[in-house]
Design a protein around this motif. Structure first.
Motif, PDB file in Angstrom:
ATOM      1  N   LEU A 139       4.089   1.548   8.800  1.00 20.38           N
ATOM      2  CA  LEU A 139       3.557   2.678   7.819  1.00 20.38           C
ATOM      3  C   LEU A 139       3.183   3.613   8.882  1.00 20.38           C
ATOM      4  CD1 LEU A 139       2.999   3.994   5.127  1.00 20.38           C
ATOM      5  CD2 LEU A 139       0.827   2.508   5.292  1.00 20.38           C
ATOM      6  N   ARG A 140       2.263   3.507   9.736  1.00 20.76           N
ATOM      7  CA  ARG A 140       1.805   4.414  10.685  1.00 20.76           C
ATOM      8  C   ARG A 140       3.213   5.226  11.298  1.00 20.76           C
ATOM      9  NH1 ARG A 140      -1.151   1.570  14.261  1.00 20.76           N
ATOM     10  NH2 ARG A 140      -3.152   1.417  12.939  1.00 20.76           N
ATOM     11  N   ARG A 141       4.214   4.288  11.992  1.00 22.64           N
ATOM     12  CA  ARG A 141       5.401   5.008  12.271  1.00 22.64           C
ATOM     13  C   ARG A 141       5.850   6.134  11.613  1.00 22.64           C
ATOM     14  NH1 ARG A 141       6.359   0.538  14.496  1.00 22.64           N
ATOM     15  NH2 ARG A 141       7.559  -0.164  13.028  1.00 22.64           N
ATOM     16  N   HIS A 142       5.885   5.618  10.220  1.00 25.44           N
ATOM     17  CA  HIS A 142       6.465   6.238   8.900  1.00 25.44           C
ATOM     18  C   HIS A 142       5.656   7.523   8.848  1.00 25.44           C
ATOM     19  CE1 HIS A 142       8.527   7.266   5.284  1.00 25.44           C
ATOM     20  NE2 HIS A 142       7.345   7.945   4.944  1.00 25.44           N
ATOM     21  N   LEU A 143       4.458   7.548   8.806  1.00 21.74           N
ATOM     22  CA  LEU A 143       3.755   8.690   8.608  1.00 21.74           C
ATOM     23  C   LEU A 143       3.916   9.667   9.804  1.00 21.74           C
ATOM     24  CD1 LEU A 143       0.629   6.830   7.405  1.00 21.74           C
ATOM     25  CD2 LEU A 143       1.863   8.197   6.037  1.00 21.74           C
ATOM     26  N   LEU A 171       3.455   9.952   1.044  1.00 20.85           N
ATOM     27  CA  LEU A 171       4.054   9.737   2.403  1.00 20.85           C
ATOM     28  C   LEU A 171       4.821   8.426   3.026  1.00 20.85           C
ATOM     29  CD1 LEU A 171       0.751  11.283   4.236  1.00 20.85           C
ATOM     30  CD2 LEU A 171       2.651  12.314   3.272  1.00 20.85           C
ATOM     31  N   GLY A 172       4.530   7.455   1.974  1.00 23.64           N
ATOM     32  CA  GLY A 172       5.102   6.062   2.500  1.00 23.64           C
ATOM     33  C   GLY A 172       4.152   5.133   1.641  1.00 23.64           C
ATOM     34  N   ALA A 173       5.130   3.817   1.988  1.00 30.71           N
ATOM     35  CA  ALA A 173       4.479   2.366   1.340  1.00 30.71           C
ATOM     36  C   ALA A 173       5.018   1.425   2.284  1.00 30.71           C
ATOM     37  CB  ALA A 173       5.107   2.089   0.216  1.00 30.71           C
ATOM     38  N   ALA A 174       4.185   0.195   2.484  1.00 28.38           N
ATOM     39  CA  ALA A 174       4.289  -0.777   3.319  1.00 28.38           C
ATOM     40  C   ALA A 174       3.715  -2.064   2.865  1.00 28.38           C
ATOM     41  CB  ALA A 174       4.072  -0.384   4.691  1.00 28.38           C
ATOM     42  N   PRO A 175       4.329  -3.200   3.085  1.00 27.07           N
ATOM     43  CA  PRO A 175       3.271  -4.401   2.821  1.00 27.07           C
ATOM     44  C   PRO A 175       1.888  -4.264   3.674  1.00 27.07           C
ATOM     45  CG  PRO A 175       5.700  -5.023   3.531  1.00 27.07           C
ATOM     46  CD  PRO A 175       5.319  -3.535   3.873  1.00 27.07           C
ATOM     47  N   PRO A 227      -3.326  12.740   7.160  1.00 26.44           N
ATOM     48  CA  PRO A 227      -4.795  12.458   6.586  1.00 26.44           C
ATOM     49  C   PRO A 227      -4.980  11.004   6.653  1.00 26.44           C
ATOM     50  CG  PRO A 227      -3.124  13.516   5.033  1.00 26.44           C
ATOM     51  CD  PRO A 227      -2.501  13.281   6.270  1.00 26.44           C
ATOM     52  N   ALA A 228      -3.898  10.140   6.462  1.00 25.51           N
ATOM     53  CA  ALA A 228      -4.318   8.764   5.985  1.00 25.51           C
ATOM     54  C   ALA A 228      -4.493   8.074   7.547  1.00 25.51           C
ATOM     55  CB  ALA A 228      -3.043   8.222   5.310  1.00 25.51           C
ATOM     56  N   GLU A 229      -4.019   8.631   8.528  1.00 32.04           N
ATOM     57  CA  GLU A 229      -4.158   7.801   9.898  1.00 32.04           C
ATOM     58  C   GLU A 229      -5.322   7.438  10.516  1.00 32.04           C
ATOM     59  OE1 GLU A 229      -2.073   6.772  13.618  1.00 32.04           O
ATOM     60  OE2 GLU A 229      -1.211   7.579  11.635  1.00 32.04           O
ATOM     61  N   ILE A 283       0.685  -1.198   0.038  1.00 27.43           N
ATOM     62  CA  ILE A 283       0.086   0.051  -0.070  1.00 27.43           C
ATOM     63  C   ILE A 283       1.022   1.324   0.165  1.00 27.43           C
ATOM     64  CG2 ILE A 283      -1.751   1.451   1.337  1.00 27.43           C
ATOM     65  CD1 ILE A 283      -2.848  -1.419   2.357  1.00 27.43           C
ATOM     66  N   HIS A 284       0.582   2.026  -0.941  1.00 23.30           N
ATOM     67  CA  HIS A 284       1.359   3.508  -0.909  1.00 23.30           C
ATOM     68  C   HIS A 284       0.147   4.582  -0.677  1.00 23.30           C
ATOM     69  CE1 HIS A 284       4.703   1.449  -3.401  1.00 23.30           C
ATOM     70  NE2 HIS A 284       3.770   0.684  -3.626  1.00 23.30           N
ATOM     71  N   VAL A 285       0.857   5.330   0.114  1.00 29.80           N
ATOM     72  CA  VAL A 285      -0.079   6.410   0.745  1.00 29.80           C
ATOM     73  C   VAL A 285       0.112   7.874   0.005  1.00 29.80           C
ATOM     74  CG1 VAL A 285      -1.219   7.606   2.801  1.00 29.80           C
ATOM     75  CG2 VAL A 285      -0.341   5.349   2.893  1.00 29.80           C
ATOM     76  N   LEU A 286      -0.914   8.506  -0.755  1.00 31.33           N
ATOM     77  CA  LEU A 286      -0.661   9.724  -1.332  1.00 31.33           C
ATOM     78  C   LEU A 286      -1.628  10.761  -0.565  1.00 31.33           C
ATOM     79  CD1 LEU A 286       0.869  10.694  -3.862  1.00 31.33           C
ATOM     80  CD2 LEU A 286      -1.282  10.265  -4.940  1.00 31.33           C
ATOM     81  N   ALA A 287      -0.994  11.955  -0.348  1.00 32.68           N
ATOM     82  CA  ALA A 287      -1.855  12.763   0.311  1.00 32.68           C
ATOM     83  C   ALA A 287      -1.288  14.374  -0.086  1.00 32.68           C
ATOM     84  CB  ALA A 287      -1.663  12.869   1.940  1.00 32.68           C
ATOM     85  N   ALA A 288      -2.275  14.930  -0.609  1.00 29.56           N
ATOM     86  CA  ALA A 288      -1.948  16.376  -1.036  1.00 29.56           C
ATOM     87  C   ALA A 288      -0.749  16.315  -2.106  1.00 29.56           C
ATOM     88  CB  ALA A 288      -1.819  17.279   0.221  1.00 29.56           C
ATOM     89  N   GLY A 289      -0.904  15.260  -2.657  1.00 29.72           N
ATOM     90  CA  GLY A 289       0.351  15.316  -3.908  1.00 29.72           C
ATOM     91  C   GLY A 289       1.627  14.711  -3.366  1.00 29.72           C
ATOM     92  N   HIS A 290       1.600  14.418  -2.323  1.00 34.68           N
ATOM     93  CA  HIS A 290       2.861  13.951  -1.710  1.00 34.68           C
ATOM     94  C   HIS A 290       2.867  12.459  -1.158  1.00 34.68           C
ATOM     95  CE1 HIS A 290       4.994  17.841  -0.920  1.00 34.68           C
ATOM     96  NE2 HIS A 290       3.743  18.418  -0.786  1.00 34.68           N
TER      97      HIS A 290
END
Ligand SMILES: Nc1ncnc2c1ncn2[C@@H]1O[C@H](COP(=O)(O)OP(=O)(O)O)[C@@H](O)[C@H]1O
Ligand SMILES: [Mg+2]
Length: 243
Positions: free
Chosen positions: A225-229, A212-216, A238-240, A203-210
């Motif tokens: 991923l939550r830690r990364h965000l 934010l991170g990716a994780a299995p 926004p993805a949290e 899963i790759h997370v996109l927010a406002a054109g950035h």
């Protein structure tokens, strides 16, 4: 197989919509791109498919620089888009959609219609129906089947379950999950992690054109991923709530 590096994309009418997006799809599987409305998911898929040209940054497929390629070149190279909102030809029948969709460039390999109908049996009884006569679920199936007709290595599926009843959405999800076994890697845009976790390996997370991170996918990975965000965007995530 696919890498975007520092991809910045703008529409002629405004400023940048994607900001230095660096995304890698290492290989086969189903990869999800999630983010709220307006995050830039469609813009990224359209850029990969050659419908938009990046302002800066690069796009590589199998190590080849394909930045700024045209849609027909992307299709010939095995990249197919199943667009958001379906974009079918309303007055053409299902059979005519298949007949009108060619990979081009003399590439002989097309997915046989029988294989497409095996994946979407519902369409078998609809071959003579015009697209505007189909249900929303059938239209979505045709959108994906039309893209697969070009025998892609990479399918870009933009919100393929949008507006569908859960049971129909599940049918679409099941087909997407089967595609890697048939040699097709999938990048699917979805609105949130709950939908993505049902279908995707990463899963790759996109927010406002950035990006934010990716994780299995999976509980442990979600925590990572939550830690990364949290590290990347303290107090602004926004993805949290979906994780
Ligand atoms: N054709 C366009 N012209 C100008 N701005 C656009 C156009 N299409 C989308 N945008 C803007 O780009 C941003 C990202 O949109 P989009 O890629 O459609 O996001 P998503 O698919 O994640 O909902 C939004 O702010 C949207 O308003
Ligand atoms: Mg979109």
């Amino acid at each position: 197989m696919l890498t975007t590096r520092d991809l910045t994309v703008a529409y002629p009418t405004g400023g940048p919509v994607l900001h230095a997006v660096t995304l890698t799809l290492p290989g086969p599987g189903v990869h999800a791109l999630i983010g709220p409305n307006g995050a830039g998911k469609t813009t990224l898929l359209h850029t990969i498919a050659g419908h938009l040209t990046p302002t800066t940054g690069t796009l590589h497929l199998h190590g080849h620089d394909v930045t700024g390629w045209r849609p027909e070149t992307a299709v010939r190279a095995g990249v197919a888009l199943a667009p958001q909102g379906r974009r079918l030809w309303p007055s053409l029948t299902v059979a005519e959609h298949f007949a009108a969709t060619q990979p081009g460039g003399g590439r002989p390999d097309q997915w046989p219609i029988d294989d497409l109908l095996d994946m979407f049996p519902t369409l078998t009884g609809r071959l003579g129906h015009r697209a505007h006569q189909l249900s929303g679920g059938e239209q979505q199936m045709l959108t994906i089947a039309r893209a697969l007709r070009t025998a892609p290595q990479l399918l870009l599926a933009d919100e393929p379950t949008e507006g569908l009843a859960p049971i129909v959405a599940d049918q679409i999800t099941t087909v997407l999950r089967e595609l890697p076994a048939r040699g097709v890697t999938v990048l699917v845009a979805l609105p949130h992690v709950t939908a993505a976790a049902q279908v995707a390996d990463t899963i790759h997370v996109l927010a406002a054109g950035h990006l934010l991170g990716a994780a299995p996918t999976g509980a442990a990975a979600s925590a990572a991923l939550r830690r990364h965000l949290t590290l990347t965007h303290p107090g602004d995530d926004p993805a949290e709530p979906d994780l």
